[in-house]
Design a protein around this motif. Structure first.
Motif, mmCIF file in Angstrom:
data_model
loop_
_atom_site.group_PDB
_atom_site.id
_atom_site.type_symbol
_atom_site.label_atom_id
_atom_site.label_comp_id
_atom_site.label_asym_id
_atom_site.label_seq_id
_atom_site.Cartn_x
_atom_site.Cartn_y
_atom_site.Cartn_z
ATOM 1 N N ILE A 60 0.856 -1.191 0.000
ATOM 2 C CA ILE A 60 0.000 0.000 0.000
ATOM 3 C C ILE A 60 0.887 1.234 0.000
ATOM 4 N N ALA A 61 0.258 2.425 -0.108
ATOM 5 C CA ALA A 61 1.043 3.655 -0.197
ATOM 6 C C ALA A 61 1.654 4.001 1.159
ATOM 7 N N ARG A 62 2.861 4.588 1.092
ATOM 8 C CA ARG A 62 3.562 4.928 2.323
ATOM 9 C C ARG A 62 2.762 5.924 3.167
ATOM 10 N N ASN A 63 2.130 6.894 2.489
ATOM 11 C CA ASN A 63 1.371 7.898 3.230
ATOM 12 C C ASN A 63 0.222 7.287 4.017
ATOM 13 N N THR A 64 -0.347 6.223 3.461
ATOM 14 C CA THR A 64 -1.440 5.556 4.166
ATOM 15 C C THR A 64 -0.962 5.029 5.509
ATOM 16 N N VAL A 65 0.218 4.439 5.492
ATOM 17 C CA VAL A 65 0.772 3.914 6.746
ATOM 18 C C VAL A 65 1.092 5.062 7.696
ATOM 19 N N ALA A 66 1.720 6.107 7.139
ATOM 20 C CA ALA A 66 2.089 7.252 7.985
ATOM 21 C C ALA A 66 0.852 7.846 8.637
ATOM 22 N N ASP A 67 -0.243 7.931 7.861
ATOM 23 C CA ASP A 67 -1.491 8.477 8.412
ATOM 24 C C ASP A 67 -2.047 7.585 9.521
ATOM 25 N N ALA A 68 -2.009 6.288 9.303
ATOM 26 C CA ALA A 68 -2.524 5.361 10.321
ATOM 27 C C ALA A 68 -1.703 5.477 11.600
#
Lengths: 469, 469
Positions: A60-68
C-alpha cells in the motif's frame, strides 16, 4: 521484489479488513493496529517498522501507513519520537503476564534439605559451555536432523565406555537408549511391559510414590517387597508367580541408603533367570560413593535380565533432562518402537555436549569434585549430629546425597512440623513408604544434604540441629 | 581419608573376587582387569590409574597393583611406557561398536530433495552458542532444577511476544506448553482427547501418515476431509456428528501448499463454536511466506477453539526437539497433567537459549536471512522448470520449503524410480494421500527445495530437471 516485507526489522502480522479505497485501507490498518495493541499482541515498547517498510510489506502507499500511525499516536496507542521511531505506548494495556521467575517463592523455605536434587549452584557452567562449543562445531550437519530414536551415537558410545569403566555395566552403544531422565525411561518401559502383558511390578517398601504412580498409570500394579537392614528381600520374588518385573535401587536403596546385600543381588538375578523375570536397576546416584569398595551395577551380573537406568540429574542437573537405559537387545527394539519411531524427546545439542563432556574427562573431574564436596558435607552432618543430637542416628551415609536420620518413635511429624516453622524444608520417612508395605513404621527424616548451595549449607545444618530432639 | 579412590584420574570399577592373601588379591585383581579389557569394559588406549592411586582406592598394597599391571603387560593386555603411564593395549579386542557416524550412508542418495527438513548447514551455530552463553550465565540456579512442566517461563514469555507479533496468535505465557517438537505435542493432545472420550479426528486428505499413525495409536480414528484448489473443505465438518476434533494446516496445506480459503477458515471456526469442536492448527512453516500478504494463524480467530502448534524444526533444526502449543486454558491444564507432573521432555538449556535467541532479535534475523535464501531457491526452481520442463507446473510455492510439481497422469512412479537411479531422493505425492481420501489421484512430486546445503543445491536442481518428463 527484493525490497519486500522480508527485509523488515520485525515481522508484523495484520488482518486489514478494509476496502480497497485509500480511506478504507487507512481505516482497516488503523483498526488492525489498534486491536493488536489493545489485545496485547503488540507489547508496550515494541518498535514498529518504518512506514516505508510496512507500506512495501503490505503493498500500500507509504502515506497511508504514515497516516494510520499518526492517528494512533493521536489516540495514545503509539508514540513517535525523533530517532527512535514509532513504538507502542508504555501506557497501552499489557498482555496478561506471569511474574518474572524468582529464586524462591514468597513464603517458601529459607533452607532446603529436601532429597532428590544436587547442589545446582555447582553446575559447571563454564566447562559445559566449553564442551557445547566444541561439540556443536564438531557435529556434522545431519546431527541437527531428526536422528536416531536411540539418541546420538556419540553419546551412546561415550556412555558405553564410561558406564563399563565406572559402574561395571556391560554396555554397547546399540543397546543404549537415551531418554529424558529416569522418569521418561520408566514411562517407556512401563508401556512396553504392559504391552507384553505384564500386570504387576514388584517394588521396594520404600521409594518414590511418583515412580509408583507412573507405573500404575501405565496399567501396572506395584507390590512392595519386604525390607530389612540387608536391603530389599529379593528372595520373596520367587513366591509371587504373577510378578515378572522388579524395580530396585541396588547400589543405594532410596531413600534408606543401604546397598543390596550380595546374597540378595544374587537371589534377584537367579530369580530373573529362573522365572524369565526382568530387573529394572535404578542407579540414580551410583557416582557418589564415599566408602572404599564401590558397589558395581547389578546389570553386570546378567545384562540380558537387567535394565540399567542412569541419569545426569544427580551428577549434573535435573534440568538437562538426560538419562540413559542399557537394555537387553529385544527390549531395546521394543522401547525404540514405543518412542514412536522418532527421537521425540531429547535435543541433540545437549546429547552432543554431554558426549564431549564425558570423553574430554570433564565429567570425571566434575563428579570427583562434587564427591569431595558432598562427602565433606556428609562428614559435617555426622559430626554435628554427634555433638548436638546424640540420640539421632544417621544411616545410609556411605553414598549418595542424602541421609536417613532415625528419630525417637512417634516424633517424626512433630519434627517435620517444627522444621517448617523454622522455614526449613525437610521430608519425613513416612512419605516414602509404599502404602502396602509390611514393614514396621519407623520415625525418621530423609535429609538431602546435597541440595543447598555452599553458602546456605552451614545455616541449613544449624537449622536442622535446632529441630532435632 | 582424603587420599582415597575419590581422587583418582578415572573411576574404575572392579570386582576382585580373590582371597585375602597377597597372592590371592594379586590374582583377583589381575583376573578382574583382564576380564575388563577382554570384555571391552576398558577400551583400547584407556589410561589406567597409577598403581599408587589404585592401591589406595582398593585398600591394598601398592606392590600388589604394580605386580598385577606387570602381569598384564606381560600378557599383552596392557602397555606401559615411560611418561605416559599404563594403558590398555591397542591390540586388545575392542567392545563391539557401531561405525562412527557419517554424513551419508553408503549407497544413500547423492542429492536430497525430500521434504520436511530445512537446510541444516545454515543452522546459526555461532549465534546459537552466543545465546547459549548469555542464557546459561543469566539463569538462576533453580532453572537447572526440575522446573515447570509447561516449560521455562523465559521461553514462554518470549514466544508469547513473538507469536502475537509475527503470527497473529493470541498467546499468553500461562497457556503455552513447550514440547519436544510437533510430534510430542500431538502425542500429548492425542492422549488428552482420548481421555475426554474422543474417538475420531478429522484430518486433511493429504498429510503425513506418521501423524495419522500417532493419532491412531492414541486410540483416535482419522477420517479425511475433502480437498480442492481452495484447500480443505471444512464445511464437511458439520455433517459428521462424531467428529469434534480437526487437525489442519491452514497457513500452508502440507504438502499441497495452498492456504485455507478465508471462507473455509471461517467455516472451521464457526463449526468449532457451534459443535463444541476443537481445531489443532499445525503451523509448521508459518515463518516462511514469500507472497506479500502473510496468512495469519487461525488461532487468532478463536483462541478458545483452536490449539496453535508451532515448532523450531523448520526455522532452526529438528534436532533441537523444541515445539510449542498455545492452548485454551482448560486444555492447558489437562496437557500439563498428561505430561506426568514433571517436565519430562525438554532440556532447560535449549529452552533458555531459544528464549535469549528470540528476545535478542537473532531469531528474526535468522528467519529473514533463511527466507531470502529459500525464496531464491524457489525462484531458481520455477525458472529451471520453465526452461527445462515446461509441461510441469509447480504449485504451493507461495510459502514454505517445498513445492508440488504436477506430473502428466500415470508418470509419478516412473519419475520417482528414475530419480532413485540418479541417486536423487525425492518423494511422490501418493505417499502423502490418506488411504481413505476421496480425492482424484494426482501424479506429482513433493520437492523439498529447502533440504540441500547450498553447495549441493545446483546439482540437486540439475538432477531433478533430468528426471522430469
Amino acid at each position: 521484489m527484493e525490497d519486500s516485507w522480508a527485509t523488515l526489522g520485525v515481522d508484523l502480522h495484520l488482518e486489514t479488513g478494509g476496502e480497497a479505497t485509500r480511506s478504507g485501507v487507512r481505516k482497516g490498518l488503523t483498526d488492525a493496529l489498534r486491536e493488536a495493541v489493545r489485545g496485547g499482541r503488540l507489547a508496550p515498547g515494541t518498535r514498529l517498522p518504518s512506514s516505508r517498510s510496512l507500506a512495501v510489506d503490505l503493498g500500500i502507499a507509504r502515506n497511508t501507513v504514515a497516516d494510520a500511525y499518526a492517528d494512533l499516536v493521536a489516540e495514545g496507542w503509539l508514540t513517535a519520537r525523533q530517532g527512535s521511531g514509532t513504538r507502542v505506548a508504555e501506557r497501552a494495556v499489557p498482555r496478561p503476564a506471569e511474574p518474572a521467575p524468582r529464586r524462591r517463592a514468597v513464603g517458601g523455605p529459607t533452607y532446603d534439605l529436601m532429597p532428590g536434587t544436587p547442589d545446582l549452584a555447582s553446575f559447571p557452567r563454564a566447562e559445559w559451555l566449553k564442551a557445547a562449543r566444541r561439540a556443536l562445531y564438531a557435529a556434522p550437519n545431519d546431527a541437527l536432523g531428526h536422528g536416531d530414536p536411540r539418541g546420538r551415537i556419540e553419546l551412546r558410545t561415550a556412555l558405553a565406555d564410561y558406564l563399563s569403566r565406572a559402574r561395571g555395566v556391560h554396555a554397547d552403544p546399540g543397546r543404549i537408549v537415551i531418554c529424558a531422565g529416569f522418569v521418561h525411561g520408566l514411562v517407556l518401559l512401563g508401556s512396553v511391559l504392559r504391552a507384553r502383558g505384564r500386570r504387576e511390578v514388584a517394588v521396594e517398601s520404600y521409594g518414590l510414590d511418583f515412580h509408583w504412580n507412573l507405573l500404575e498409570r501405565a496399567g501396572l500394579r506395584t507390590s512392595p517387597l519386604p525390607f530389612d537392614e540387608l536391603g530389599t528381600s529379593t528372595a520373596e520374588l520367587g513366591s509371587r508367580a504373577a510378578v515378572k518385573v522388579a524395580l530396585l535401587t541396588p547400589a543405594h536403596q532410596f531413600p534408606m541408603g543401604v546397598p543390596l546385600h550380595p546374597d540378595r543381588r544374587a537371589a534377584a538375578v537367579d530369580w530373573a533367570r529362573r522365572e524369565g523375570g526382568l530387573i529394572l536397576e535404578d542407579d540414580y546416584d551410583g557416582e557418589f560413593r564415599y566408602d572404599r569398595q564401590p558397589v558395581g551395577a547389578l546389570q553386570g551380573l546378567d545384562p540380558d535380565r537387567v535394565v540399567y537406568l542412569g541419569t545426569a540429574s544427580k551428577s549434573l542437573a535435573p534440568g538437562l533432562r538426560l538419562g540413559w537405559m542399557v537394555l537387553p537387545a529385544p527390549l531395546a527394539a521394543e522401547v525404540v518402537e514405543a518412542k514412536g519411531g522418532a527421537d521425540l524427546n531429547c535435543g541433540v545439542l545437549d546429547q552432543l555436549t554431554l558426549a564431549e563432556f564425558i570423553t574430554s574427562g570433564a565429567y570425571d573431574r566434575h563428579v570427583r569434585g562434587a564427591r569431595l564436596r558432598y562427602r565433606r558435607r556428609r562428614d559435617q552432618l555426622v559430626a554435628a549430629l554427634a555433638e548436638r543430637a546424640p540420640e539421632v542416628r544417621a544411616t545410609g551415609i556411605a553414598a549418595g546425597l542424602h541421609a536417613v536420620l532415625e528419630l525417637p518413635p512417634g516424633t517424626e511429624r512433630s519434627v517435620v512440623q517444627a522444621a517448617s516453622w523454622q522455614r526449613l524444608a525437610v521430608q519425613g520417612l513416612a512419605g516414602f513408604r509404599h502404602p502396602a508395605a509390611r514393614v514396621p513404621e519407623r520415625d525418621a527424616l530423609v535429609v538431602g544434604y546435597g541440595t543447598p548451595p555452599d553458602h546456605a549449607w552451614a545455616g541449613a545444618l544449624e537449622a536442622l540441629c535446632r529441630v532435632l530432639p
